[in-house]
Design a protein around this motif. Structure first.
Motif, PDB file in Angstrom:
ATOM      1  N   LEU A  25     -27.664  -4.264  42.697  1.00 39.01           N
ATOM      2  CA  LEU A  25     -28.837  -4.017  42.500  1.00 39.01           C
ATOM      3  C   LEU A  25     -29.134  -4.119  40.951  1.00 39.01           C
ATOM      4  O   LEU A  25     -30.004  -4.866  40.437  1.00 39.01           O
ATOM      5  CB  LEU A  25     -29.722  -3.011  42.921  1.00 39.01           C
ATOM      6  CG  LEU A  25     -31.108  -2.587  42.343  1.00 39.01           C
ATOM      7  CD1 LEU A  25     -32.060  -3.728  43.067  1.00 39.01           C
ATOM      8  CD2 LEU A  25     -31.711  -1.051  42.961  1.00 39.01           C
ATOM      9  N   PHE A  26     -28.505  -3.383  40.315  1.00 35.96           N
ATOM     10  CA  PHE A  26     -28.897  -3.398  38.898  1.00 35.96           C
ATOM     11  C   PHE A  26     -28.204  -4.586  38.172  1.00 35.96           C
ATOM     12  O   PHE A  26     -28.600  -4.837  37.047  1.00 35.96           O
ATOM     13  CB  PHE A  26     -27.810  -2.143  38.333  1.00 35.96           C
ATOM     14  CG  PHE A  26     -28.218  -0.665  38.620  1.00 35.96           C
ATOM     15  CD1 PHE A  26     -29.601  -0.669  39.178  1.00 35.96           C
ATOM     16  CD2 PHE A  26     -27.293   0.202  38.766  1.00 35.96           C
ATOM     17  CE1 PHE A  26     -30.314   0.591  39.678  1.00 35.96           C
ATOM     18  CE2 PHE A  26     -27.997   1.652  39.473  1.00 35.96           C
ATOM     19  CZ  PHE A  26     -29.375   1.822  39.872  1.00 35.96           C
ATOM     20  N   ASP A  27     -27.413  -5.459  38.742  1.00 36.02           N
ATOM     21  CA  ASP A  27     -26.996  -6.801  38.142  1.00 36.02           C
ATOM     22  C   ASP A  27     -28.090  -7.888  38.584  1.00 36.02           C
ATOM     23  O   ASP A  27     -28.137  -8.921  38.237  1.00 36.02           O
ATOM     24  CB  ASP A  27     -25.613  -7.188  38.634  1.00 36.02           C
ATOM     25  CG  ASP A  27     -24.575  -6.316  37.987  1.00 36.02           C
ATOM     26  OD1 ASP A  27     -24.734  -5.709  37.056  1.00 36.02           O
ATOM     27  OD2 ASP A  27     -23.390  -6.188  38.543  1.00 36.02           O
ATOM     28  N   SER A  28     -29.192  -7.322  39.171  1.00 33.42           N
ATOM     29  CA  SER A  28     -30.000  -8.497  39.820  1.00 33.42           C
ATOM     30  C   SER A  28     -31.506  -8.236  39.709  1.00 33.42           C
ATOM     31  O   SER A  28     -32.353  -8.861  40.044  1.00 33.42           O
ATOM     32  CB  SER A  28     -29.876  -8.428  41.456  1.00 33.42           C
ATOM     33  OG  SER A  28     -28.360  -8.347  41.567  1.00 33.42           O
ATOM     34  N   LEU A  29     -31.501  -7.237  38.672  1.00 32.46           N
ATOM     35  CA  LEU A  29     -33.058  -6.802  38.524  1.00 32.46           C
ATOM     36  C   LEU A  29     -33.896  -8.095  38.027  1.00 32.46           C
ATOM     37  O   LEU A  29     -35.077  -8.142  38.310  1.00 32.46           O
ATOM     38  CB  LEU A  29     -33.080  -5.937  37.036  1.00 32.46           C
ATOM     39  CG  LEU A  29     -32.410  -4.572  37.758  1.00 32.46           C
ATOM     40  CD1 LEU A  29     -32.257  -3.514  36.449  1.00 32.46           C
ATOM     41  CD2 LEU A  29     -32.980  -3.860  38.929  1.00 32.46           C
ATOM     42  N   ASP A  30     -33.417  -9.096  36.986  1.00 37.43           N
ATOM     43  CA  ASP A  30     -34.188  -9.977  36.566  1.00 37.43           C
ATOM     44  C   ASP A  30     -34.618 -11.077  37.726  1.00 37.43           C
ATOM     45  O   ASP A  30     -35.523 -11.808  37.682  1.00 37.43           O
ATOM     46  CB  ASP A  30     -33.469 -10.844  35.532  1.00 37.43           C
ATOM     47  CG  ASP A  30     -33.388 -10.027  34.289  1.00 37.43           C
ATOM     48  OD1 ASP A  30     -34.103  -9.075  34.021  1.00 37.43           O
ATOM     49  OD2 ASP A  30     -32.497 -10.321  33.448  1.00 37.43           O
ATOM     50  N   ARG A  31     -33.586 -11.205  38.795  1.00 39.39           N
ATOM     51  CA  ARG A  31     -33.876 -11.887  40.085  1.00 39.39           C
ATOM     52  C   ARG A  31     -34.828 -11.421  41.147  1.00 39.39           C
ATOM     53  O   ARG A  31     -35.322 -12.021  41.843  1.00 39.39           O
ATOM     54  CB  ARG A  31     -32.497 -12.307  40.665  1.00 39.39           C
ATOM     55  CG  ARG A  31     -31.488 -13.201  39.713  1.00 39.39           C
ATOM     56  CD  ARG A  31     -30.356 -13.508  40.329  1.00 39.39           C
ATOM     57  NE  ARG A  31     -29.441 -14.101  39.571  1.00 39.39           N
ATOM     58  CZ  ARG A  31     -29.338 -15.522  39.399  1.00 39.39           C
ATOM     59  NH1 ARG A  31     -30.129 -16.332  40.187  1.00 39.39           N
ATOM     60  NH2 ARG A  31     -28.559 -15.952  38.754  1.00 39.39           N
ATOM     61  N   LEU A  32     -35.159 -10.185  40.997  1.00 41.56           N
ATOM     62  CA  LEU A  32     -35.862  -9.364  41.857  1.00 41.56           C
ATOM     63  C   LEU A  32     -37.203  -8.925  41.452  1.00 41.56           C
ATOM     64  O   LEU A  32     -38.198  -8.595  42.082  1.00 41.56           O
ATOM     65  CB  LEU A  32     -34.964  -8.192  42.446  1.00 41.56           C
ATOM     66  CG  LEU A  32     -33.802  -8.350  43.211  1.00 41.56           C
ATOM     67  CD1 LEU A  32     -33.125  -7.197  43.485  1.00 41.56           C
ATOM     68  CD2 LEU A  32     -34.293  -8.926  44.458  1.00 41.56           C
ATOM     69  N   SER A  33     -37.312  -8.589  40.290  1.00 41.96           N
ATOM     70  CA  SER A  33     -38.385  -8.181  39.590  1.00 41.96           C
ATOM     71  C   SER A  33     -38.962  -8.866  38.590  1.00 41.96           C
ATOM     72  O   SER A  33     -38.687  -9.823  38.025  1.00 41.96           O
ATOM     73  CB  SER A  33     -37.960  -6.743  39.042  1.00 41.96           C
ATOM     74  OG  SER A  33     -39.191  -6.146  38.374  1.00 41.96           O
ATOM     75  N   SER A  34     -40.390  -8.668  38.488  1.00 45.01           N
ATOM     76  CA  SER A  34     -41.364  -9.417  37.402  1.00 45.01           C
ATOM     77  C   SER A  34     -40.711  -8.722  36.275  1.00 45.01           C
ATOM     78  O   SER A  34     -40.130  -7.621  36.380  1.00 45.01           O
ATOM     79  CB  SER A  34     -42.610  -9.324  37.874  1.00 45.01           C
ATOM     80  OG  SER A  34     -42.971  -7.841  37.762  1.00 45.01           O
ATOM     81  N   PRO A  35     -41.230  -9.229  34.939  1.00 50.67           N
ATOM     82  CA  PRO A  35     -40.573  -8.777  33.804  1.00 50.67           C
ATOM     83  C   PRO A  35     -40.947  -6.903  33.731  1.00 50.67           C
ATOM     84  O   PRO A  35     -42.096  -6.745  34.173  1.00 50.67           O
ATOM     85  CB  PRO A  35     -41.389  -9.489  32.388  1.00 50.67           C
ATOM     86  CG  PRO A  35     -41.815 -10.721  33.315  1.00 50.67           C
ATOM     87  CD  PRO A  35     -41.827 -10.672  34.808  1.00 50.67           C
ATOM     88  N   PRO A  36     -40.158  -6.258  33.206  1.00 46.60           N
ATOM     89  CA  PRO A  36     -40.214  -4.971  33.549  1.00 46.60           C
ATOM     90  C   PRO A  36     -41.634  -4.454  32.443  1.00 46.60           C
ATOM     91  O   PRO A  36     -41.839  -5.080  31.584  1.00 46.60           O
ATOM     92  CB  PRO A  36     -38.947  -4.190  32.926  1.00 46.60           C
ATOM     93  CG  PRO A  36     -38.444  -5.191  31.915  1.00 46.60           C
ATOM     94  CD  PRO A  36     -38.641  -6.690  32.648  1.00 46.60           C
ATOM     95  N   GLN A  37     -41.924  -3.411  32.864  1.00 47.16           N
ATOM     96  CA  GLN A  37     -43.203  -2.771  32.282  1.00 47.16           C
ATOM     97  C   GLN A  37     -42.834  -1.620  31.416  1.00 47.16           C
ATOM     98  O   GLN A  37     -42.026  -0.882  31.537  1.00 47.16           O
ATOM     99  CB  GLN A  37     -44.119  -2.200  33.239  1.00 47.16           C
ATOM    100  CG  GLN A  37     -44.997  -3.195  34.360  1.00 47.16           C
ATOM    101  CD  GLN A  37     -45.795  -4.200  33.586  1.00 47.16           C
ATOM    102  OE1 GLN A  37     -46.555  -3.677  32.777  1.00 47.16           O
ATOM    103  NE2 GLN A  37     -45.320  -5.464  33.651  1.00 47.16           N
ATOM    104  N   MET A  38     -43.145  -1.534  30.102  1.00 50.30           N
ATOM    105  CA  MET A  38     -43.009  -0.476  29.205  1.00 50.30           C
ATOM    106  C   MET A  38     -44.149   0.624  28.997  1.00 50.30           C
ATOM    107  O   MET A  38     -45.270   0.107  29.097  1.00 50.30           O
ATOM    108  CB  MET A  38     -42.676  -0.985  27.698  1.00 50.30           C
ATOM    109  CG  MET A  38     -41.806  -2.304  27.700  1.00 50.30           C
ATOM    110  SD  MET A  38     -40.195  -1.952  28.275  1.00 50.30           S
ATOM    111  CE  MET A  38     -39.494  -0.728  27.193  1.00 50.30           C
TER     112      MET A  38
END
Length: 583
Positions: free
Chosen positions: A354-367
């Motif tokens: 999962l941690f290697d796939s965040l960009d493929r699963l999630s919209s840009p992260p929110q700060m």
């Protein structure tokens, strides 16, 4: 045009006395290809009516975006019932309970920090009005007064178990009337003084819900409504399961005897459930009992007369025999049972973290300064990942997740530290921080929103804050992980020991699609997908040990199975078997 009315303490259909003999089937818990099969079996049991809730969160998944196709095609479900000469009772939200996420309310309501639910709160009522403006025009042509099969509709649901705002209930009553609903309206509550007092609407038929002691229940109803027909809108012929319990069962002979008693009293009935179906995806609900959070399992078998796969049970035949005593009619023949197939082992040959796939699963992260809950970020279901940097050195102390909802996996510098659960407040995690500091990751699973009782306002994720000891941690990167579309994952052609939550993929061949059941012995906890369809959650604690896979989800040739596993498996093999294991 059919006339259904309440007059002289009696139900009438086209000027003839009529008794409602109904069973509950929720269209949104059954794949559309099986709607006709389930409805035919309902009629073959001797029933003349089908009842269904309408789940607002299914039809308005995003605010202002409406969905009435596929499993949400309510109109088609009702039209099939009509073609089979069944009457229909509709319970059209806004709240339904139903062991369904948030009682059918859409998660986006919780994006408003000032929202008040199920009361005369205008911002809430405005949302209901907009929804009804889309829903009710679809139902109006299907009313019996317009030649359709709908004979009655409910105002809210078991409201006395929640509040006593009569102004709110009357607002909903008028909302239906003003949109052209001219069939009888009703309410339903438990047969207890305060429940009836809170849930009744002046001039509207009240009905009662119960699972035992029919005579006592109807005597209580008579005290409040002496001159109206008796109706049990939910005769609980089984029950639902929470994770970690044993599977609930009710004796078929007992149910038949209770049904016989109700019919002998002249009452109309609705079997809840006649066919339960499945909480596919992330739609299961949850309860809070004695301050303990109890999420529901994926199966909604309910120990109903038709089991989760739509097959008649001993209870079905006992009910059928009892109904025949009162209808004096030969019910239609039963459809053939659906085919079941054991397709055998499915070896998972590919894997990715999962941690290697965040960009493929999630919209840009929110700060965000604080770890905001899902709903405040526009997310409804699935998982959410919170990441922050801890300065060091720090001596060992407790990591406190203040009001985490619902289950959090904690990692520090890539090392798994354990789980913090809303359902188990005894679990603790302590850690120390080295001089160079380190990265804290918290993966939170939404296990299902509360669907009943006073704790409906149930935002998910970390809802208050994270502390190291008594010091709050600020400055968070948040990845939203609804896990609706996994097609972008890039797998490795190697399966290895799991060190973090991971996706596994395997393939299996199908010569002829048939119903099957996914057995995950040796796997711990996660979510299963077949050909991109989210079957729901699995968890080794049971009672459910298999996930139902209806044949329409399969295709001839090669099929894909994906498992999102949180903790790891004894071996990377799943199995497709030909019977359910519900514990």
């Amino acid at each position: 045009m059919t006339i259904f009315k309440i007059e002289g303490g009696q139900l009438w259909l086209d000027d003839k006395p009529f008794r409602i003999l109904s069973g509950s089937i929720h269209y949104f818990r059954v794949v559309p290809e099986y709607w006709e099969d389930r409805l035919r079996k309902l009629k073959a049991c001797g029933l003349n009516t089908v009842e269904t809730y309408v789940a607002w969160n299914v039809h308005e998944p995003d605010e202002g975006r409406f969905e009435f196709t596929g499993m949400a095609d309510l109109v088609r479900f009702i039209e099939i019932a009509d073609a089979l000469d069944l009457r229909v009772i509709v319970r059209p939200s806004p709240y339904i309970c139903a062991e369904w996420d948030f009682g059918g309310l859409p998660a986006w309501l919780l994006a408003d920090p000032a929202m008040r639910l199920r009361c005369y709160h205008q911002p809430y009522l405005d949302k209901v009005d907009r929804y009804y403006d889309r829903l009710i025009p679809l139902l109006k042509p299907l009313l019996c007064t317009n030649g359709g099969p709908i004979i009655a509709m409910q105002i809210e649901n078991e409201y006395g178990s929640y509040g006593d705002d009569t102004q709110y209930l009357q607002y909903l009553q008028q909302a239906l009337l003003e949109r052209g609903v001219d069939v009888p309206l009703f309410t339903s509550d438990g047969p207890v003084d305060f429940l009836l007092q809170g849930g009744m609407v002046p001039g509207v038929l009240e009905t009662v819900n119960f699972g035992e002691k029919p005579r006592e229940a109807f005597e209580m109803l008579r005290q409040y409504q002496p001159d109206q027909p008796l109706m049990c809108t939910e005769f609980w012929d089984g029950n639902f399961d929470h994770w970690g319990e044993t599977h609930h069962r009710r004796d078929a002979k007992e149910i038949a005897e209770l049904l016989d008693e109700m019919l002998g009293l002249g009452a109309s009935i609705n079997l809840y459930m006649f066919h339960g179906g499945t909480n596919f995806g992330f739609y299961n609900g949850a309860n809070i009992m004695d301050d303990v959070f109890l999420p529901d399992v994926t199966s909604y078998d309910y120990d109903a007369p038709l089991n989760e796969a739509g097959d008649p049970t001993e209870k079905y035949y006992a009910i059928r025999e009892t109904l025949a005593k009162y209808t004096q009619a030969e019910p239609p023949a039963l459809p053939e049972p659906s085919r079941k197939m054991a397709y055998g082992d499915v070896t998972m040959t590919e894997q990715v973290s999962l941690f290697d796939s965040l960009d493929r699963l999630s919209s840009p992260p929110q700060m965000r300064t604080c770890p905001e809950p899902m709903e405040m970020l526009g997310q409804d279901y699935g998982f959410i990942l919170y990441t922050a940097r801890l300065s060091g050195p720090r001596e060992e102390n407790e990591l406190v997740l203040q009001e985490v909802r619902d289950r959090a996996l904690v990692f520090f510098d890539g090392v798994y530290l354990g789980v913090i659960e809303r359902a188990d407040r005894e679990k603790r995690i302590r850690l120390s921080v080295p001089a160079g500091g380190g990265e804290l990751r918290i993966l939170v699973e939404n296990m299902g929103r509360t669907n009943f009782g006073p704790y409906l306002l149930d935002r998910k994720g970390i809802t208050e804050g994270v502390r190291f000891g008594n010091q709050y941690i600020y400055g968070w990167t948040i990845h939203m992980l609804p896990l609706q579309n996994l097609s972008g994952l890039a797998y490795d052609d190697e399966v290895r020991k799991q060190e973090s939550p991971s996706f596994y993929k395997g393939a299996f061949e199908v010569h002829e699609p048939a119903d099957t059941f996914l057995a995950l012995k040796g796997w711990d906890k996660g979510v299963a997908y077949v050909n991109g369809f989210n079957l729901g959650r699995y968890w080794h604690i049971g009672p459910q040990q298999t996930l139902y896979v209806p044949a329409p989800l399969l295709r001839k040739g090669m099929n894909e199975l994906v498992l999102f596993e949180l903790h790891g498996a004894a071996e990377p093999v799943a199995r497709l078997v030909d019977e359910a294991i519900l514990g």
